[in-house]
Design a protein around this motif. Sequence first.
Motif, short mmCIF file in Angstrom:
data_model
loop_
_atom_site.label_atom_id
_atom_site.label_comp_id
_atom_site.label_asym_id
_atom_site.label_seq_id
_atom_site.Cartn_x
_atom_site.Cartn_y
_atom_site.Cartn_z
N VAL A 48 0.84 -1.21 0.00
CA VAL A 48 0.00 0.00 0.00
C VAL A 48 0.87 1.25 0.00
CG1 VAL A 48 -1.67 1.34 1.32
CG2 VAL A 48 -1.95 -1.13 1.12
N LYS A 49 1.92 1.21 0.84
CA LYS A 49 2.75 2.40 1.00
C LYS A 49 3.82 2.52 -0.07
CE LYS A 49 3.85 3.48 5.32
NZ LYS A 49 2.99 4.61 5.70
N GLY A 50 4.00 1.47 -0.84
CA GLY A 50 5.05 1.50 -1.87
C GLY A 50 6.44 1.57 -1.26
N ASP A 51 6.64 0.82 -0.21
CA ASP A 51 7.94 0.83 0.50
C ASP A 51 9.07 0.38 -0.41
OD1 ASP A 51 7.05 1.65 2.96
OD2 ASP A 51 6.84 -0.38 3.79
N PRO A 52 10.24 0.97 -0.27
CA PRO A 52 11.42 0.39 -0.95
C PRO A 52 11.74 -0.97 -0.34
CG PRO A 52 12.07 2.21 0.49
CD PRO A 52 10.57 2.18 0.47
N ASP A 53 12.50 -1.75 -1.07
CA ASP A 53 12.78 -3.13 -0.63
C ASP A 53 13.45 -3.19 0.75
OD1 ASP A 53 11.61 -4.05 -2.85
OD2 ASP A 53 13.47 -4.51 -3.94
N TRP A 54 14.37 -2.24 1.00
CA TRP A 54 15.10 -2.33 2.27
C TRP A 54 14.18 -2.13 3.46
CZ3 TRP A 54 15.96 1.55 5.96
CH2 TRP A 54 15.64 2.87 5.59
N ILE A 55 13.14 -1.34 3.25
CA ILE A 55 12.19 -1.14 4.36
C ILE A 55 11.35 -2.40 4.55
CG2 ILE A 55 10.02 0.07 4.94
CD1 ILE A 55 12.34 1.66 5.88
N ARG A 56 10.96 -3.02 3.44
CA ARG A 56 10.18 -4.27 3.55
C ARG A 56 10.99 -5.32 4.32
NH1 ARG A 56 5.92 -6.33 -0.08
NH2 ARG A 56 6.30 -4.51 -1.36
N GLY A 159 9.26 11.22 4.20
CA GLY A 159 10.67 11.37 4.53
C GLY A 159 11.48 10.24 3.94
N LEU A 160 10.93 9.07 4.07
CA LEU A 160 11.59 7.86 3.58
C LEU A 160 11.78 7.91 2.06
CD1 LEU A 160 12.33 4.85 4.03
CD2 LEU A 160 9.90 4.35 4.01
N LYS A 161 10.74 8.40 1.38
CA LYS A 161 10.80 8.39 -0.09
C LYS A 161 11.55 9.59 -0.66
CE LYS A 161 6.67 5.71 -0.63
NZ LYS A 161 5.24 5.83 -0.57
N GLU A 162 11.35 10.74 -0.04
CA GLU A 162 11.87 11.96 -0.65
C GLU A 162 13.22 12.39 -0.10
OE1 GLU A 162 8.71 14.80 -0.28
OE2 GLU A 162 7.28 13.38 -1.13
N HIS A 163 13.58 11.90 1.06
CA HIS A 163 14.87 12.31 1.62
C HIS A 163 15.62 11.08 2.12
CE1 HIS A 163 13.31 16.41 1.52
NE2 HIS A 163 12.19 15.91 2.04
N PRO A 164 15.78 10.08 1.27
CA PRO A 164 16.38 8.81 1.75
C PRO A 164 17.80 8.98 2.26
CG PRO A 164 16.24 8.84 -0.65
CD PRO A 164 15.50 10.04 -0.18
N GLU A 165 18.52 9.95 1.70
CA GLU A 165 19.93 10.11 2.12
C GLU A 165 20.04 10.48 3.59
OE1 GLU A 165 18.52 14.11 1.09
OE2 GLU A 165 18.14 12.14 0.29
N ILE A 166 19.09 11.28 4.09
CA ILE A 166 19.13 11.65 5.52
C ILE A 166 18.40 10.59 6.34
CG2 ILE A 166 18.73 13.49 7.20
CD1 ILE A 166 18.17 15.36 4.83
N PHE A 167 17.26 10.16 5.82
CA PHE A 167 16.40 9.24 6.57
C PHE A 167 17.13 7.94 6.90
CE2 PHE A 167 13.06 6.17 7.26
CZ PHE A 167 12.09 6.89 7.92
N LYS A 168 17.74 7.38 5.86
CA LYS A 168 18.35 6.05 6.03
C LYS A 168 19.55 6.11 6.98
CE LYS A 168 19.44 2.03 3.24
NZ LYS A 168 19.62 1.49 1.90
N LYS A 169 20.22 7.27 7.00
CA LYS A 169 21.42 7.40 7.83
C LYS A 169 21.08 7.29 9.32
CE LYS A 169 25.25 10.54 8.73
NZ LYS A 169 25.80 11.88 8.48
N TRP A 170 19.92 7.79 9.70
CA TRP A 170 19.61 7.85 11.12
C TRP A 170 18.50 6.91 11.57
CZ3 TRP A 170 23.23 10.05 13.79
CH2 TRP A 170 23.99 11.06 13.21
N PHE A 171 17.71 6.44 10.62
CA PHE A 171 16.54 5.62 10.97
C PHE A 171 16.97 4.33 11.69
CE2 PHE A 171 13.57 2.21 9.66
CZ PHE A 171 12.42 2.69 10.26
#
Lengths: 475, 451
Positions: A48-56, A159-171
């Motif tokens: 539903v959310k169209g998550d990228p694979d790494w989030i799945r 945030g996850l979709k549009e700013h992955p460079e910051i999001f992924k670093k700290w999430f």
Amino acid sequence: MVTAPEPVDNDISDIKVDNVGDFTFPERNKFDSGFGVTEKTIDYISDVKGDPDWIREFRKKALKVFLDKPMPTHWATKDLENIKFDEFRYYLSDGQKPKRSWDDVPEDVKKTFDRLGIPEQERKFLAGVEAQYDSEAAYSNIKAAVAEQGVIFVNSSEGLKEHPEIFKKWFGKVIPTGDNKFSALNSAVFSGGSFIYVPPGVKVKHPLQAYFRINSEQFGQFERTLIIADEGAEVMYMEGCTAPKFETATLHSAVVELVALKGAKIQYVTVQNWSSNVFNLVTKRGIAHEDAVVKWIDCNIGSRLTMKYPGVIMKGKRARGEVISIALANSGQHQDTGAKMVHAADDTTSNVISKSISIGQGRATYRGLVHIPKHLKGCKNNTECDALLINTNSRTDTYPAISVRGNQHSTQHEASVSQVSADQIFYLMQRGLSEAEAMSLSVNGFINDLAKEFPMEYSVELKRLIDLEMEGSVG
Amino acid sequence: MPTLAPVPQTSSMPSEAAPVAAPPAGLEIIAPARETSAAPAWFLEKSAAAWSNFQSLPVPGLKDEAWRYSNAKKIALSTYQPAAAANEHIEAEAVAASSGLAETAARFVFVNDRLVVAETDRLPAGVICLPFEEALQSQAALLQQHFMQREMTLGSAKFAALHLAHVRAGLVILVPKGIAIEQPIEIFHWIAAEHAAIFPHTLIVTEDNADVTVVDHYRTWKAETGLSLAVADLVAGKGSRIRYIACQELGEKAQAMHLSSTVTARDAQVKNFQVQLGAEFSRSESVSDLLGEGSHSDMLSVALPTGDQIVDQRTLQNHKAPHATSNLLYKNALYGKSRSIFSGLITVDKEAHFTDAYQTCRNLLNSDEAEATSLPGLEINADQVKCSHGATSGPISDEELFYLKARGITDGESRKLIVEGFLADALAKLGNGPIADMVVSRIHEKLILAV
């Protein structure tokens, strides 16, 4: 693949308002993951959310941790055993993207948040606001002046979709998936919540705000909030939470991660007013780098069981952590709250001030942790806990743990338990107040010094909520 | 697995207490030698049940809340054997070293759990003050009523069961109604062989308005290792007063466990003072049940751990009656790599209105590697109460040091004075008198070595 159900009418004629300030609204969900949580639930949410694979993948690993991890046992309340995880719905959404204009928000949602005062708050002084309805944001906006400074304030999916460079670093870096059973659950099914990034040196003058509402019965809300204040930045974030009273229990299990980089300051203000059958199991933690400040201001009203211990890891020299908390436990409620302060660098300081009020058969618990490990110097902690008992059957507990190594640190912990003195009530009643008014005034006096720490609007709301809870509690 | 011959309860031919280099078996498997004892049947049954209980209970682990930050495995049961009686020469030396109070109402010395000295001629008439084994014969009713009747709730049920299975030394004291014993009763318990375990027991019962002071000393004589697993039951009748001081000065490789319970009837007052100076690992568990209205319990402790010593303190102030008061003050001055763990709880029952309870633990950290952990707790179920707790940890302040040094006092002497000042308010609760002087001098001796 997910098949979107037929849209339902947005009829608001069946809004019910009861006599204690509670109100319910009809559900109008297009997406419903159904009851229980399995890999299929994860796939449904990710689809539903169209998550990228790494989030799945992240979600699926977290689900395994959640299923494998036992409930907290030896110290936690037995009421946790009453949570029937298979009887909750883990994702509900109306399938609409967050509206940027208040006028575009559906009438029923708007009416909900109107009652909570969101648009009014925003008009007055907010730099940005997000209103979340069940799993997803219904409305999200940020003032142009703040956006121009490079401040990002969106819901976590954006945030996850549009700013992955910051999001992924700290999430997931401040609170790892396996931190506890409920953080693992949140990591598996999280949806909604806020993502904020404040660029270096930017000081957001006005608060950013989010309001979370559980609108559906037997629903679990799992928002995930990540706030990063870059070097020298400052931001205040405020969240309010509500849920109407349903016949069945509701679960709220959020994860909030704060990152204050060198010299940054984050203040996180929460005023929650859950209905009395919400299990509120939240993990909140911040990392404060050199000279940074993380301050949690936390007010817990309502819920059947709250377990929430905001923490600060003081990672950089001279970092500061602070927790200011107020808890009010009425009959049938257990506010199990506290603070964790982990000193991990020299000259770090932490301060915890906690006040609780137990009314009727309510139970308020303070659970704290202060840890100053070896090889550090110049760390200081101050902890003060005061508990007020209103009725004969009220209960309060205090369980701090303070561990200090080395002769260059100072810690002090003080806790006291008292009741509103009969003399005080008598004095006020002599001046024409009813017993209930006198008690309410006394309770407000008890928390007054902490209430001042809240922004004014929240301070006013806090006092009103306390008055509401105090109704009928005396005599 | 090798087994040992039963150790005789009393022996006319004491065996040589030569150091045991490598003990063949430890307490975990050596059953108590009750079959040779003249103990009454009820006690033998109780003892056998305790042994069975001990064997079935698991060793508490780090995940047990009552052992948080500590480790029950530090009490290395497999390395200890019940102490065999020492030879007469060693006993005589230990007796000669039993320096304590100048004047006592009664004085007892036990070496390796064997009674060596019993002086009771200064006791008032009517007072029962008997060695444990003698009391088993003549005071069955008293023992059956009060001996280890309180449930061990602070984590050491397994160790209490071991104590009950092996106990054979100690005192049983009954002070009848209205009798005040002016001078203290003093008891020495010596461990005088390597890897020897002793199980001293002190039972003090005061009837209405009686008054007694008892001092227990736990020491090692020419032995580095050793285990003292002691239990003290303090039962204070209406309006009576008990002052109990446990002074633990075992060798620095020894291990100590002291489990005490206090019961106060209406208007009774009990002072339970723990002095922790010796042992590699020492754990004290003190429970105070305030059962009578107007009763008062003082729980006090001073500890001075140095080197690698660990002091583990667990307390419970259990308010079950209205208008009762309790005051806990634990003071730890830590040196070297030592550690202190304090876990205390005040519980106030629904009926215990007008409770007034305090709990304070203060740690003075004198080295960069010393570690203090405090877990003070409150569980309050009544509303008309005044309860508070406080825990602090910190170093000697530079200003205080500067002040003293500016007056020509050396750094070492200044530090010693400040530590003595830090401990003073707890020691002041002993009042002015020979007991306070004795405790202060024991602390002073250790402090000289520490600073």
